[in-house]
Motif scaffolding. Sequence first.
Motif, PDB file in Angstrom:
ATOM      1  N   THR A  45      20.641  97.024  80.002  1.00 47.65           N
ATOM      2  CA  THR A  45      19.796  98.262  79.280  1.00 47.65           C
ATOM      3  C   THR A  45      19.021  97.715  78.176  1.00 47.65           C
ATOM      4  O   THR A  45      19.160  96.736  77.602  1.00 47.65           O
ATOM      5  N   GLU A  46      18.096  98.697  77.847  1.00 50.95           N
ATOM      6  CA  GLU A  46      17.069  98.186  76.810  1.00 50.95           C
ATOM      7  C   GLU A  46      17.947  98.321  75.519  1.00 50.95           C
ATOM      8  O   GLU A  46      18.342  99.250  74.803  1.00 50.95           O
ATOM      9  N   PRO A  47      17.884  97.119  74.666  1.00 48.87           N
ATOM     10  CA  PRO A  47      18.469  97.033  73.445  1.00 48.87           C
ATOM     11  C   PRO A  47      17.863  97.782  72.252  1.00 48.87           C
ATOM     12  O   PRO A  47      16.462  97.663  72.219  1.00 48.87           O
ATOM     13  N   LEU A  48      18.483  97.947  71.290  1.00 50.13           N
ATOM     14  CA  LEU A  48      17.938  98.598  69.987  1.00 50.13           C
ATOM     15  C   LEU A  48      17.564  97.256  69.309  1.00 50.13           C
ATOM     16  O   LEU A  48      18.301  96.331  69.177  1.00 50.13           O
ATOM     17  N   GLN A  49      16.155  97.184  68.821  1.00 50.88           N
ATOM     18  CA  GLN A  49      15.820  95.880  68.163  1.00 50.88           C
ATOM     19  C   GLN A  49      15.719  96.179  66.489  1.00 50.88           C
ATOM     20  O   GLN A  49      14.811  97.055  66.009  1.00 50.88           O
ATOM     21  N   VAL A  50      16.471  95.765  65.674  1.00 50.61           N
ATOM     22  CA  VAL A  50      16.435  95.722  64.292  1.00 50.61           C
ATOM     23  C   VAL A  50      15.335  94.688  63.850  1.00 50.61           C
ATOM     24  O   VAL A  50      16.019  93.373  64.117  1.00 50.61           O
ATOM     25  N   THR A  51      14.476  94.752  63.075  1.00 51.38           N
ATOM     26  CA  THR A  51      13.757  93.929  62.723  1.00 51.38           C
ATOM     27  C   THR A  51      13.788  93.631  61.098  1.00 51.38           C
ATOM     28  O   THR A  51      13.942  94.795  60.265  1.00 51.38           O
ATOM     29  N   VAL A  52      13.839  92.445  60.569  1.00 53.90           N
ATOM     30  CA  VAL A  52      13.867  92.189  59.130  1.00 53.90           C
ATOM     31  C   VAL A  52      12.405  91.408  58.832  1.00 53.90           C
ATOM     32  O   VAL A  52      12.353  90.290  59.288  1.00 53.90           O
ATOM     33  N   ASP A  53      11.414  91.881  57.974  1.00 56.80           N
ATOM     34  CA  ASP A  53      10.311  91.124  57.787  1.00 56.80           C
ATOM     35  C   ASP A  53      10.318  90.277  56.561  1.00 56.80           C
ATOM     36  O   ASP A  53      11.379  90.315  55.793  1.00 56.80           O
ATOM     37  N   LYS A  54       9.304  89.598  56.425  1.00 61.09           N
ATOM     38  CA  LYS A  54       9.321  88.621  55.327  1.00 61.09           C
ATOM     39  C   LYS A  54       9.688  89.363  53.832  1.00 61.09           C
ATOM     40  O   LYS A  54       9.903  88.781  52.789  1.00 61.09           O
ATOM     41  N   ASP A  55       9.153  90.659  53.761  1.00 60.54           N
ATOM     42  CA  ASP A  55       9.397  91.029  52.508  1.00 60.54           C
ATOM     43  C   ASP A  55      10.653  91.813  52.319  1.00 60.54           C
ATOM     44  O   ASP A  55      10.950  92.323  51.541  1.00 60.54           O
ATOM     45  N   GLY A  56      11.630  91.616  53.235  1.00 56.90           N
ATOM     46  CA  GLY A  56      12.930  92.162  53.248  1.00 56.90           C
ATOM     47  C   GLY A  56      13.068  93.574  53.719  1.00 56.90           C
ATOM     48  O   GLY A  56      14.237  94.019  53.516  1.00 56.90           O
ATOM     49  N   VAL A  92      20.123  94.187  68.670  1.00 56.43           N
ATOM     50  CA  VAL A  92      19.593  92.796  68.391  1.00 56.43           C
ATOM     51  C   VAL A  92      18.843  92.838  67.231  1.00 56.43           C
ATOM     52  O   VAL A  92      18.119  93.746  66.891  1.00 56.43           O
ATOM     53  N   ILE A  93      19.149  91.622  66.490  1.00 57.27           N
ATOM     54  CA  ILE A  93      18.286  91.441  65.069  1.00 57.27           C
ATOM     55  C   ILE A  93      17.410  90.448  65.217  1.00 57.27           C
ATOM     56  O   ILE A  93      17.617  89.484  65.883  1.00 57.27           O
ATOM     57  N   SER A  94      16.318  90.783  64.885  1.00 55.61           N
ATOM     58  CA  SER A  94      15.200  89.852  64.991  1.00 55.61           C
ATOM     59  C   SER A  94      14.453  89.593  63.541  1.00 55.61           C
ATOM     60  O   SER A  94      14.282  90.507  62.626  1.00 55.61           O
ATOM     61  N   ALA A  95      14.377  88.368  62.735  1.00 54.60           N
ATOM     62  CA  ALA A  95      14.079  88.336  61.547  1.00 54.60           C
ATOM     63  C   ALA A  95      13.035  87.258  61.451  1.00 54.60           C
ATOM     64  O   ALA A  95      13.094  86.194  62.186  1.00 54.60           O
ATOM     65  N   ASP A  96      12.175  87.391  60.615  1.00 56.68           N
ATOM     66  CA  ASP A  96      11.032  86.446  60.060  1.00 56.68           C
ATOM     67  C   ASP A  96      11.680  84.981  59.856  1.00 56.68           C
ATOM     68  O   ASP A  96      12.834  85.142  59.188  1.00 56.68           O
ATOM     69  N   LYS A  97      11.188  84.036  60.295  1.00 58.07           N
ATOM     70  CA  LYS A  97      11.867  82.617  59.813  1.00 58.07           C
ATOM     71  C   LYS A  97      11.976  82.434  58.443  1.00 58.07           C
ATOM     72  O   LYS A  97      12.702  81.593  58.038  1.00 58.07           O
ATOM     73  N   THR A  98      11.168  83.223  57.627  1.00 54.70           N
ATOM     74  CA  THR A  98      11.315  82.928  56.347  1.00 54.70           C
ATOM     75  C   THR A  98      12.219  83.699  55.486  1.00 54.70           C
ATOM     76  O   THR A  98      12.376  83.648  54.349  1.00 54.70           O
ATOM     77  N   VAL A  99      12.713  84.377  56.129  1.00 57.28           N
ATOM     78  CA  VAL A  99      13.735  85.367  55.371  1.00 57.28           C
ATOM     79  C   VAL A  99      15.009  84.945  55.381  1.00 57.28           C
ATOM     80  O   VAL A  99      15.515  83.841  56.051  1.00 57.28           O
ATOM     81  N   ALA A 100      15.764  84.890  54.027  1.00 58.44           N
ATOM     82  CA  ALA A 100      16.863  84.184  53.725  1.00 58.44           C
ATOM     83  C   ALA A 100      17.881  84.775  54.782  1.00 58.44           C
ATOM     84  O   ALA A 100      17.947  85.950  55.119  1.00 58.44           O
ATOM     85  N   TYR A 101      18.999  83.814  55.114  1.00 61.24           N
ATOM     86  CA  TYR A 101      19.730  84.059  55.949  1.00 61.24           C
ATOM     87  C   TYR A 101      20.900  85.120  55.549  1.00 61.24           C
ATOM     88  O   TYR A 101      21.516  85.865  56.125  1.00 61.24           O
ATOM     89  N   GLU A 102      21.046  85.210  54.232  1.00 62.64           N
ATOM     90  CA  GLU A 102      21.834  86.266  53.701  1.00 62.64           C
ATOM     91  C   GLU A 102      21.480  87.738  53.969  1.00 62.64           C
ATOM     92  O   GLU A 102      22.238  88.371  54.239  1.00 62.64           O
ATOM     93  N   LYS A 103      20.124  87.790  54.142  1.00 58.40           N
ATOM     94  CA  LYS A 103      19.577  89.304  54.547  1.00 58.40           C
ATOM     95  C   LYS A 103      20.160  89.554  55.810  1.00 58.40           C
ATOM     96  O   LYS A 103      20.475  90.743  56.363  1.00 58.40           O
ATOM     97  N   VAL A 104      20.004  88.434  57.080  1.00 61.19           N
ATOM     98  CA  VAL A 104      20.447  88.982  58.272  1.00 61.19           C
ATOM     99  C   VAL A 104      21.989  88.953  58.419  1.00 61.19           C
ATOM    100  O   VAL A 104      22.595  90.055  58.932  1.00 61.19           O
TER     101      VAL A 104
END
Length: 127
Positions: A45-56, A92-104
């Motif tokens: 099934t198509e997953p829901l994608q949560v994104t976290v950008d570099k600004d949080g 699924v969670i996708s985050a910018d690689k500059t985002v702090a691990y704490e945000k994820v």
Amino acid sequence: MNQINVVPYIDVMLVLLVIFMVTAPMFAPGVVNLPSVGKAAQVETEPLQVTVDKDGRFGLADKGDSSQFDDLAGLTSDIQGRLADGTNRPVVISADKTVAYEKVMEVMSALQKAKVERVGLLVKSEQ
């Protein structure tokens, strides 16, 4: 003589300090060997994608429909609304690689508290 002579103790401490300074670099620190991503299994099934950008800021993408959120409460309530029909869709969670691990980890914790069962991390595959 009513004083303790501390000079021998200082000598012993300096010798121990030198010994520890010489032997400390010989021990290899624990190395974390992260797995690489090859081919991923196809999802049914198509997953829901949560994104976290570099600004949080948080975003949610679902089959071409996307929305932005400034807080986790709005994000989790929207996800609960989309999963209310009883389907066990993955998130699924996708985050910018500059985002702090704490945000994820905050997002993962909020999804866990919202009783979302299938949570994963989206990565770029090696090609």
